[in-house]
Design a protein around this motif. Sequence first.
Motif, PDB file in Angstrom:
ATOM      1  N   ALA A  14       0.990  -1.464   0.007  1.00  0.00           N
ATOM      2  CA  ALA A  14       0.048   0.028   0.063  1.00  0.00           C
ATOM      3  C   ALA A  14       0.811   1.222   0.110  1.00  0.00           C
ATOM      4  O   ALA A  14       0.214   2.388   0.142  1.00  0.00           O
ATOM      5  CB  ALA A  14      -0.640   0.084   1.260  1.00  0.00           C
ATOM      6  N   TYR A  15       2.193   1.180  -0.014  1.00  0.00           N
ATOM      7  CA  TYR A  15       2.934   2.230   0.197  1.00  0.00           C
ATOM      8  C   TYR A  15       3.897   2.574  -1.132  1.00  0.00           C
ATOM      9  O   TYR A  15       4.004   1.653  -1.879  1.00  0.00           O
ATOM     10  CB  TYR A  15       4.146   2.094   1.466  1.00  0.00           C
ATOM     11  N   TYR A  16       4.556   3.822  -1.227  1.00  0.00           N
ATOM     12  CA  TYR A  16       5.071   4.529  -2.296  1.00  0.00           C
ATOM     13  C   TYR A  16       6.822   4.186  -2.160  1.00  0.00           C
ATOM     14  O   TYR A  16       7.527   4.961  -2.533  1.00  0.00           O
ATOM     15  CB  TYR A  16       4.862   5.906  -2.684  1.00  0.00           C
ATOM     16  N   GLY A  17       6.865   3.171  -1.234  1.00  0.00           N
ATOM     17  CA  GLY A  17       8.351   2.681  -1.187  1.00  0.00           C
ATOM     18  C   GLY A  17       8.768   3.102   0.159  1.00  0.00           C
ATOM     19  O   GLY A  17       7.953   3.576   1.159  1.00  0.00           O
ATOM     20  N   PRO A  22       7.535  13.492  -1.977  1.00  0.00           N
ATOM     21  CA  PRO A  22       6.652  14.519  -2.306  1.00  0.00           C
ATOM     22  C   PRO A  22       5.337  13.879  -2.117  1.00  0.00           C
ATOM     23  O   PRO A  22       4.315  14.761  -1.567  1.00  0.00           O
ATOM     24  CB  PRO A  22       6.943  15.112  -3.681  1.00  0.00           C
ATOM     25  N   GLY A  23       5.093  12.769  -2.863  1.00  0.00           N
ATOM     26  CA  GLY A  23       3.625  12.354  -2.604  1.00  0.00           C
ATOM     27  C   GLY A  23       3.281  11.698  -1.426  1.00  0.00           C
ATOM     28  O   GLY A  23       1.995  11.332  -1.262  1.00  0.00           O
ATOM     29  N   GLY A  24       4.202  11.523  -0.359  1.00  0.00           N
ATOM     30  CA  GLY A  24       3.873  11.023   0.777  1.00  0.00           C
ATOM     31  C   GLY A  24       3.593   9.711   0.887  1.00  0.00           C
ATOM     32  O   GLY A  24       3.836   8.758  -0.097  1.00  0.00           O
ATOM     33  N   ASN A  25       2.789   9.069   1.868  1.00  0.00           N
ATOM     34  CA  ASN A  25       2.771   7.671   2.001  1.00  0.00           C
ATOM     35  C   ASN A  25       3.612   6.569   1.877  1.00  0.00           C
ATOM     36  O   ASN A  25       3.456   5.810   1.178  1.00  0.00           O
ATOM     37  CB  ASN A  25       1.369   7.228   1.005  1.00  0.00           C
TER      38      ASN A  25
END
Length: 269
Positions: A14-17, A22-25
């Motif tokens: 569910a995460y961006y790494g 900048p996109g957070g999460n």
Amino acid sequence: MRNVCMIVSFDGTAYYGFQTQPGGNTIQDHIEEGLHDLTGEKLKVLGSGRTDAGVHARRQIFNFHTESLIPIERWCMALNGRLPDDIVVTHAFEVPLGFHARHSAKQKTYRYCINANQFPDLFQRHTQLHHPGKLHVLSMREALTSLVGTHDFTSFASRHSTKVNHVRTIYHAEIQLDTSMCRPGEPRDQGLITLYITGNGFLQHMVRIIVGTLLQVGEGKKKPSELQTILEAKDRAKAGPTAESKGLMLWDVLYDFTEEFPSPKEHSL
């Protein structure tokens, strides 16, 4: 001032790494938010390395400097109570102030899982690449031997890599085959094909490109001997596609705790 080091496991679906962007999460975002809630300090987490969106970790290492007096044995439970269920801190220990989770790391091991059975595993679908087509595992193993040693891995690096130097050393690489989950008497089931690869560092998408190339070898689209030619070409276009992120997991990070960095006294979950 204290330097606290932790080991964290996470399901990266569910995460961006791991690393803040900048996109957070990201995993780092959630850890830093949890630490702020716990200590009242705006702390900067230093990870052993970044992972791509959708990549998981069994043992990711991070450290941070804090003025907090929280006893080391209380950190894991206190922080886990402030993290999502798919991020779990398992160990905490104090290290010398000069310790840096990334700069002090000596080796990293990644695991990549390929489910080569006819049907995906419902319960492992987020951590395995499903490849129902027949793969020649012996050819994949033969090809893998070309990557062990010190090489320029430009052919296996993302075109967007910002690293000036693409020379890395692979200490060990192996492919394991587990047929325990195959259906009895079903020839279309081949089992779980798992790559373990250990090196002194990895480039962006490097393991996933290696896997994508090995899959082409397993499918008969490339010969095992071509891996050496691909390495020498230093051309991303010569290697295979980038395999999906979900099959990749940061398995372990090794440190050389010497007199400069003495063995820490850790506290587990």
